[in-house]
Enzyme design. Structure first.
Site: not given
Ligand code: FMN
Length: 389
Positions: A152, A178, A260, A284, A319
């Site tokens: 980040y 990201t 990303k 995300h 999934r």
């Molecule tokens: C609880 C949670 C926290 C996340 N934290 C981050 C993060 O810290 N950095 C980031 O780049 N993406 C973060 N993401 C996004 C994930 O990297 C990813 O893009 C996302 O989970 C994909 O969707 P899906 O889990 O529904 O398949 C987060 C997602 C979730 C569900």
């Protein structure tokens, strides 16, 4: 040759002969249901919730449902090689664990457990800047396991460089930047419980262990946590950054840089222009722009906008093994598994993550073989057909 991923299936059935059953649900919907039941309401809101009305979370799944795999027969799939090359490393399968912050809210061991599970399977995980444990500790937990670091991008060049050099020093082999979270989106579930873990000092371990961050504080966090948290609020992001600012990161490291959150083909083109090494098509997990395009819907145009050998990865809504096959057929080099491994973590810590990831890989291996493929080389757009209306 290493053991086929599909062997996990035999292991489970053979276990049944000795009255052993899998400790955690195998079906993704049941795993999800049980995991959310086990979480505190606030943790559940944070993991399950999306932006706005949840439209993009649904769009992510709907996009996969619009495609069908058309299997081929008698292709000799007895031996398979799912390996993929990314930035000079050959990985056993086209699967990484997505960066997910604050994992300690679902299990005390958080990212340490995830890193141990991933390391034991030789599956790369991407550690979030917003982790509950410092990147050096997570690196140690991963052992020799492959790992990437997700940045980040702070509102401070010196802190940016500090994070990047710590990641390099502790063996993270790629930097995921990201771009879609320069502000936190409007997330009703978290707003309703007025819950943002970072403001309680959870998920800021990488900051609290950073010499540059600490040098900017008048008192150490142990004496004055509130000031440390307020400082975090000020440095977390900078919505004013533009493509030109990426030079700051490019100059800070020789690690491959992967952007990303790319959804528009012109942004993919800009990424190539900026001299980065890959992109991740992602919204995300529907947590940022409600109403944004489903990630799989965005993938083909992004793939078409970059040179053929430029790696495009994809997440958001993956999934099952066949979801991964669809993404690869549409041009993804690899996919990132997100929420499902967090469900495993919530139910069983390290062992829970291991079961989910082994299950995902076995499903992918079997689905690939049964569709008539020995490797990813033949998984191209023409293996898909549209789902009937
Ligand atoms: C609880 C949670 C926290 C996340 N934290 C981050 C993060 O810290 N950095 C980031 O780049 N993406 C973060 N993401 C996004 C994930 O990297 C990813 O893009 C996302 O989970 C994909 O969707 P899906 O889990 O529904 O398949 C987060 C997602 C979730 C569900």
């Amino acid at each position: 040759m290493t053991e086929p991923f599909a062997n996990f299936q035999n292991e489970i059935y053979l276990g049944g002969l000795g009255e052993q059953r899998p400790a955690y649900p195998i079906a993704p919907q049941e795993l999800e249901r049980r995991a959310y039941e086990a979480m505190s309401p606030q943790a559940r809101g944070y993991v399950e919730g999306g932006a706005g009305a949840g439209t993009t979370m649904r769009a992510n799944r709907a996009a996969f449902d619009r495609w069908r795999i058309v299997p081929r027969m008698l292709n000799d799939v007895a031996e398979r090689d799912l390996s993929v090359e990314l930035f000079g490393h050959r990985y056993g399968a086209p699967v990484l664990l997505a960066p997910i912050g604050v994992q300690s809210i679902v299990h005390d061991d958080g990212e340490l457990a995830t890193a141990r599970a991933a390391g034991s399977l030789d599956v790369p995980f991407v550690l979030s800047t917003a982790a509950s444990h410092a990147m050096e500790d997570v690196a140690q937990a991963a052992g020799d396991g492959p790992r990437w670091y997700q940045l980040y991008w702070p509102n401070d060049a010196e802190l940016t460089r500090s994070f990047v050099s710590r990641a390099e020093a502790s063996g993270y082999s790629a930097l995921v930047v990201t771009l879609d979270t320069s502000l936190l989106a409007w997330r009703p579930a978290d707003l309703q419980t007025a819950y943002l873990p970072f403001l309680q000092g959870i998920g800021i371990a990488n900051y609290l262990s950073d010499p540059t961050f600490l040098a900017g504080l008048e008192k150490p966090p142990a004496e004055d946590m509130i000031s440390a948290i307020l400082k975090w609020v000020g440095v977390f992001s900078n919505p004013g950054y533009t493509w030109d600012d990426l030079a700051m990161i490019r100059e800070a490291t020789d690690l491959p840089i992967v952007l990303k959150g790319i959804l528009h083909p012109d942004d993919a083109g800009a990424a190539v222009e900026a001299g980065v090494n890959g992109v991740i098509v992602s919204n995300h997990g529907g947590r940022q722009v409600d109403g944004a395009i489903g990630a799989l819907d965005a993938l083909p145009a992004v793939v078409d906008a970059v040179p053929e050998d430029f790696p495009v990865l994809c997440d958001s809504g993956i999934r099952t093994g066949s979801d991964a096959i669809k993404a690869i057929a549409l041009g993804a080099r690899a996919v990132l598994l997100g929420r499902p491994f967090v469900w495993g973590l919530a139910l069983g810590g390290e062992e829970g993550v291991r079961q989910v990831v082994r299950g995902f890989l076995a499903d992918l291996d079997l689905s690939l073989a049964l569709s008539g493929h020995r490797s990813l080389a033949t998984v191209t757009r023409d293996i898909l057909g549209p789902a009937p209306e």
